[in-house]
Scaffold this active site. Structure first.
Site, PDB file in Angstrom:
ATOM      1  N   PRO A 123       0.789  -1.232   0.000  1.00 25.27           N
ATOM      2  CA  PRO A 123       0.000   0.000   0.000  1.00 25.27           C
ATOM      3  C   PRO A 123       0.823   1.286   0.000  1.00 25.27           C
ATOM      4  O   PRO A 123       1.824   1.388   0.712  1.00 25.27           O
ATOM      5  CB  PRO A 123      -0.797  -0.101   1.304  1.00 25.27           C
ATOM      6  CG  PRO A 123      -0.876  -1.545   1.595  1.00 25.27           C
ATOM      7  CD  PRO A 123       0.364  -2.170   1.044  1.00 25.27           C
ATOM      8  N   ASN A 124       0.358   2.221  -0.802  1.00 29.19           N
ATOM      9  CA  ASN A 124       0.874   3.594  -0.875  1.00 29.19           C
ATOM     10  C   ASN A 124       2.224   3.735  -1.570  1.00 29.19           C
ATOM     11  O   ASN A 124       2.701   4.854  -1.796  1.00 29.19           O
ATOM     12  CB  ASN A 124       0.937   4.237   0.529  1.00 29.19           C
ATOM     13  CG  ASN A 124      -0.430   4.320   1.165  1.00 29.19           C
ATOM     14  OD1 ASN A 124      -1.361   4.866   0.567  1.00 29.19           O
ATOM     15  ND2 ASN A 124      -0.589   3.766   2.359  1.00 29.19           N
ATOM     16  N   ARG A 150       5.176  11.094  -2.172  1.00 30.93           N
ATOM     17  CA  ARG A 150       4.758  10.763  -0.812  1.00 30.93           C
ATOM     18  C   ARG A 150       5.911  10.978   0.166  1.00 30.93           C
ATOM     19  O   ARG A 150       6.938  10.296   0.084  1.00 30.93           O
ATOM     20  CB  ARG A 150       4.335   9.291  -0.767  1.00 30.93           C
ATOM     21  CG  ARG A 150       4.057   8.761   0.600  1.00 30.93           C
ATOM     22  CD  ARG A 150       4.036   7.238   0.614  1.00 30.93           C
ATOM     23  NE  ARG A 150       3.690   6.735   1.924  1.00 30.93           N
ATOM     24  CZ  ARG A 150       3.952   5.507   2.349  1.00 30.93           C
ATOM     25  NH1 ARG A 150       4.536   4.639   1.547  1.00 30.93           N
ATOM     26  NH2 ARG A 150       3.614   5.138   3.555  1.00 30.93           N
ATOM     27  N   TYR A 178      10.941   8.991   2.169  1.00 35.17           N
ATOM     28  CA  TYR A 178      11.034   7.918   1.177  1.00 35.17           C
ATOM     29  C   TYR A 178      11.846   8.295  -0.066  1.00 35.17           C
ATOM     30  O   TYR A 178      12.056   7.451  -0.938  1.00 35.17           O
ATOM     31  CB  TYR A 178       9.624   7.473   0.778  1.00 35.17           C
ATOM     32  CG  TYR A 178       8.838   6.912   1.946  1.00 35.17           C
ATOM     33  CD1 TYR A 178       9.268   5.753   2.600  1.00 35.17           C
ATOM     34  CD2 TYR A 178       7.690   7.540   2.424  1.00 35.17           C
ATOM     35  CE1 TYR A 178       8.576   5.244   3.685  1.00 35.17           C
ATOM     36  CE2 TYR A 178       6.979   7.037   3.505  1.00 35.17           C
ATOM     37  CZ  TYR A 178       7.431   5.891   4.129  1.00 35.17           C
ATOM     38  OH  TYR A 178       6.748   5.382   5.212  1.00 35.17           O
ATOM     39  N   ASN A 238       8.351  -5.439  -0.327  1.00 35.31           N
ATOM     40  CA  ASN A 238       8.131  -4.270   0.528  1.00 35.31           C
ATOM     41  C   ASN A 238       6.628  -4.197   0.734  1.00 35.31           C
ATOM     42  O   ASN A 238       5.890  -3.708  -0.128  1.00 35.31           O
ATOM     43  CB  ASN A 238       8.648  -2.988  -0.115  1.00 35.31           C
ATOM     44  CG  ASN A 238       8.486  -1.788   0.811  1.00 35.31           C
ATOM     45  OD1 ASN A 238       7.829  -1.888   1.852  1.00 35.31           O
ATOM     46  ND2 ASN A 238       9.070  -0.659   0.440  1.00 35.31           N
ATOM     47  N   ALA A 255       2.836  -0.654   4.937  1.00 35.16           N
ATOM     48  CA  ALA A 255       2.261  -0.704   6.279  1.00 35.16           C
ATOM     49  C   ALA A 255       1.768  -2.103   6.649  1.00 35.16           C
ATOM     50  O   ALA A 255       1.696  -2.447   7.842  1.00 35.16           O
ATOM     51  CB  ALA A 255       1.114   0.301   6.389  1.00 35.16           C
ATOM     52  N   GLU A 280      13.062  -9.092   2.548  1.00 37.15           N
ATOM     53  CA  GLU A 280      12.167  -7.992   2.943  1.00 37.15           C
ATOM     54  C   GLU A 280      12.913  -6.675   2.740  1.00 37.15           C
ATOM     55  O   GLU A 280      14.090  -6.566   3.117  1.00 37.15           O
ATOM     56  CB  GLU A 280      11.784  -8.166   4.420  1.00 37.15           C
ATOM     57  CG  GLU A 280      10.948  -7.031   4.981  1.00 37.15           C
ATOM     58  CD  GLU A 280      10.677  -7.197   6.478  1.00 37.15           C
ATOM     59  OE1 GLU A 280      11.093  -8.220   7.069  1.00 37.15           O
ATOM     60  OE2 GLU A 280      10.055  -6.283   7.056  1.00 37.15           O
ATOM     61  N   HIS A 303      12.676  -2.253   2.908  1.00 35.12           N
ATOM     62  CA  HIS A 303      12.021  -0.978   3.245  1.00 35.12           C
ATOM     63  C   HIS A 303      12.941   0.158   2.819  1.00 35.12           C
ATOM     64  O   HIS A 303      14.161   0.078   3.029  1.00 35.12           O
ATOM     65  CB  HIS A 303      11.733  -0.867   4.739  1.00 35.12           C
ATOM     66  CG  HIS A 303      10.868  -1.974   5.230  1.00 35.12           C
ATOM     67  ND1 HIS A 303       9.516  -2.013   4.995  1.00 35.12           N
ATOM     68  CD2 HIS A 303      11.168  -3.107   5.891  1.00 35.12           C
ATOM     69  CE1 HIS A 303       9.016  -3.124   5.502  1.00 35.12           C
ATOM     70  NE2 HIS A 303      10.007  -3.811   6.048  1.00 35.12           N
ATOM     71  N   ARG A 342      12.012   4.737  13.510  1.00 28.92           N
ATOM     72  CA  ARG A 342      10.776   5.520  13.393  1.00 28.92           C
ATOM     73  C   ARG A 342       9.808   5.181  14.539  1.00 28.92           C
ATOM     74  O   ARG A 342      10.242   4.758  15.596  1.00 28.92           O
ATOM     75  CB  ARG A 342      10.164   5.273  12.007  1.00 28.92           C
ATOM     76  CG  ARG A 342      11.115   5.691  10.870  1.00 28.92           C
ATOM     77  CD  ARG A 342      10.518   5.433   9.513  1.00 28.92           C
ATOM     78  NE  ARG A 342       9.304   6.231   9.300  1.00 28.92           N
ATOM     79  CZ  ARG A 342       8.448   6.019   8.303  1.00 28.92           C
ATOM     80  NH1 ARG A 342       8.669   5.033   7.434  1.00 28.92           N
ATOM     81  NH2 ARG A 342       7.386   6.779   8.162  1.00 28.92           N
TER      82      ARG A 342
END
Ligand code: DQA
Length: 154
Positions: free
Chosen positions: A16-17, A24, A29, A80, A83, A104, A106, A113
């Site tokens: 998502p996103n 964004r 990012y 990735n 969320a 994985e 990110h 964070r």
């Protein structure tokens, strides 16, 4: 140049996103778009003789379907999950059911964070995690996956 490791593509799946990359929260990012990341990953994979199936969805079930598809149509997974990383038992289970290597990824470093980003449902099902290197993390992930694939029996 490393030898070719599979006729099947690496699946690079984005949650998502991540379709909004470039605009964004660029301070977190970066400004590279997802399409550009796809090109970077494909170019790196090509150096190993590997192809890439690069996709993004905002929907958990679609990502589950694609991970299941990777069981027979892919040779490895770079994920990735956005969320959903922090919430999805379904993605964890789908990854568990995949016998191919999983990296994985990110862009940001979730551990630097908010606390709710510190838990990953993907990590326990992955061979390794690459985070905090921005768009370049996908290139590093291709390198890592290619090395794992090379070590696998034919
Ligand atoms: C992310 C980190 C997640 O916490 C976040 O929800 C994202 C992007 C990253 O690439 O840094 O959507 O996966």
């Amino acid at each position: 140049m490393p030898s070719k490791t599979s006729d099947l593509p690496i699946y690079v799946l984005n949650g998502p996103n991540l379709n909004l990359l470039g605009t964004r929260e660029p301070e977190i990012y970066g400004s590279t778009t997802l399409a550009q990341i796809g090109e970077m990953a494909a170019a790196r994979a090509k150096a190993f003789g590997l192809a890439v199936m690069f996709r993004q969805s905002n929907h958990e079930g679609v990502l589950v379907d694609w991970i299941q598809e990777c069981r027979t149509e892919g040779c490895g997974l770079i994920l990735n999950a956005g969320a959903l990383t922090h919430t999805s038992v379904a993605l964890h289970d789908a990854c568990r059911a995949l016998s191919h290597p999983i990296i994985e990824v990110h862009l940001s470093n979730p551990y630097a964070r908010e606390p709710f980003r510190h838990r990953s449902f993907i990590s326990a099902a992955a061979n390794g995690v690459i985070c905090g290197f921005g768009a370049n993390g996908y290139v590093i992930a291709v390198d890592a996956l290619a090395a794992l694939l090379k070590d696998q029996p034919a």
